[in-house]
Structures are given as C-alpha cells and as structure tokens.
Design a protein around this motif. Sequence first.
Motif, PDB file in Angstrom:
ATOM      1  N   SER A  88       0.810  -1.225  -0.031  1.00  0.00           N
ATOM      2  CA  SER A  88       0.061   0.115   0.078  1.00  0.00           C
ATOM      3  C   SER A  88       0.798   1.289   0.044  1.00  0.00           C
ATOM      4  N   HIS A  89       1.966   1.210   0.795  1.00  0.00           N
ATOM      5  CA  HIS A  89       3.101   2.480   0.722  1.00  0.00           C
ATOM      6  C   HIS A  89       3.555   2.476  -0.504  1.00  0.00           C
ATOM      7  N   LYS A  90       3.886   1.648  -1.358  1.00  0.00           N
ATOM      8  CA  LYS A  90       4.565   1.820  -2.615  1.00  0.00           C
ATOM      9  C   LYS A  90       3.395   2.309  -3.833  1.00  0.00           C
ATOM     10  N   VAL A  91       2.227   1.841  -3.668  1.00  0.00           N
ATOM     11  CA  VAL A  91       1.238   2.242  -4.572  1.00  0.00           C
ATOM     12  C   VAL A  91       0.758   3.682  -4.213  1.00  0.00           C
ATOM     13  N   ILE A  92       0.702   4.183  -2.882  1.00  0.00           N
ATOM     14  CA  ILE A  92       0.541   5.505  -2.589  1.00  0.00           C
ATOM     15  C   ILE A  92       1.432   6.541  -2.960  1.00  0.00           C
ATOM     16  N   ASN A  93       2.807   5.960  -3.159  1.00  0.00           N
ATOM     17  CA  ASN A  93       3.954   6.735  -3.555  1.00  0.00           C
ATOM     18  C   ASN A  93       4.023   6.680  -4.877  1.00  0.00           C
ATOM     19  N   ASN A  94       3.624   5.814  -6.001  1.00  0.00           N
ATOM     20  CA  ASN A  94       3.862   5.684  -7.159  1.00  0.00           C
ATOM     21  C   ASN A  94       2.546   6.108  -7.990  1.00  0.00           C
ATOM     22  N   THR A  95       1.634   6.723  -7.372  1.00  0.00           N
ATOM     23  CA  THR A  95       0.485   7.039  -8.456  1.00  0.00           C
ATOM     24  C   THR A  95       0.096   8.566  -7.803  1.00  0.00           C
ATOM     25  N   ASP A  96      -0.792   9.284  -8.971  1.00  0.00           N
ATOM     26  CA  ASP A  96      -1.316  10.378  -8.740  1.00  0.00           C
ATOM     27  C   ASP A  96      -2.894  10.104  -8.329  1.00  0.00           C
ATOM     28  N   LYS A  97      -3.396   8.965  -8.290  1.00  0.00           N
ATOM     29  CA  LYS A  97      -4.703   8.548  -7.865  1.00  0.00           C
ATOM     30  C   LYS A  97      -5.069   8.657  -6.500  1.00  0.00           C
ATOM     31  N   SER A  98      -6.121   8.774  -6.156  1.00  0.00           N
ATOM     32  CA  SER A  98      -6.739   8.741  -4.561  1.00  0.00           C
ATOM     33  C   SER A  98      -6.568   7.378  -4.217  1.00  0.00           C
ATOM     34  N   VAL A  99      -6.025   6.837  -3.206  1.00  0.00           N
ATOM     35  CA  VAL A  99      -5.940   5.589  -2.506  1.00  0.00           C
ATOM     36  C   VAL A  99      -6.504   5.600  -1.285  1.00  0.00           C
ATOM     37  N   LEU A 100      -7.506   4.649  -0.854  1.00  0.00           N
ATOM     38  CA  LEU A 100      -8.141   4.375   0.245  1.00  0.00           C
ATOM     39  C   LEU A 100      -7.324   2.906   0.727  1.00  0.00           C
ATOM     40  N   VAL A 101      -6.573   3.137   2.000  1.00  0.00           N
ATOM     41  CA  VAL A 101      -6.116   2.023   2.635  1.00  0.00           C
ATOM     42  C   VAL A 101      -7.325   1.470   3.671  1.00  0.00           C
ATOM     43  N   VAL A 102      -7.650   0.063   3.408  1.00  0.00           N
ATOM     44  CA  VAL A 102      -8.680  -0.235   4.604  1.00  0.00           C
ATOM     45  C   VAL A 102      -7.848  -1.196   5.454  1.00  0.00           C
TER      46      VAL A 102
END
Length: 103
Positions: A88-102
């Motif tokens: 989740s950390h990698k996804v958040i830091n490698n996209t400009d899309k909004s990310v919701l981590v559940v």
Amino acid sequence: MNVVSDLIAVNVDYKIDIISQNIAMGEQLLDSVKEAFKDSPVKLTTLYKVGDVAKEIVEKAEKEDVDLIVMGSRGLGVISRTFLGSISHKVINNTDKSVLVVK
C-alpha cells in the motif's frame, strides 16, 4: 484485482508451487466477490495478475483512469504478511490517484 507476487525468495521448485497456490486462492477470492455482487446493479470486473504487486496495481489504475484505488493494508498470503503495509505504501507513492487503505 488480485495480484500474486512473483518475487518469492525461496527455492525455485517451491516458488512455482507457492505461486500456483496463491493463484488458486486469488481465483477463489475473486469468485466469492463475483457471487456477492451478482444481484447488484454495480458493474463488477475481476482480474488477477502475477508480477510486482504495487506496479501491477498502479499500471491498471492508470490504464483504466480510475478515480480511487481501494486496497487492504496487508495481503492474504503468508509471504505478504512479512511486508505488512509495504505494498500500500508503494502504491500511494507511485500514483497520482486517490488511494483508500482499509485496515
């Protein structure tokens, strides 16, 4: 979307078995999601891939121009428990899309 990591640091013979087992688990998971949404008006598409988990998620989100990536804070597999939150950390830091981590 379910992504099975191909980066498992074990003997090659066991690596193939682990990936195969994870694919089977992923298919079962996606089938159960399809079943849960079968009567829903929501359009549902499922997908599983094998590869670098964060990279596959980011690439798919960009290709489909999604508004929001929703993901768990950890994977389901034994190996992925070792990397708690790292995907989740990698996804958040490698996209400009909004990310919701559940959690």
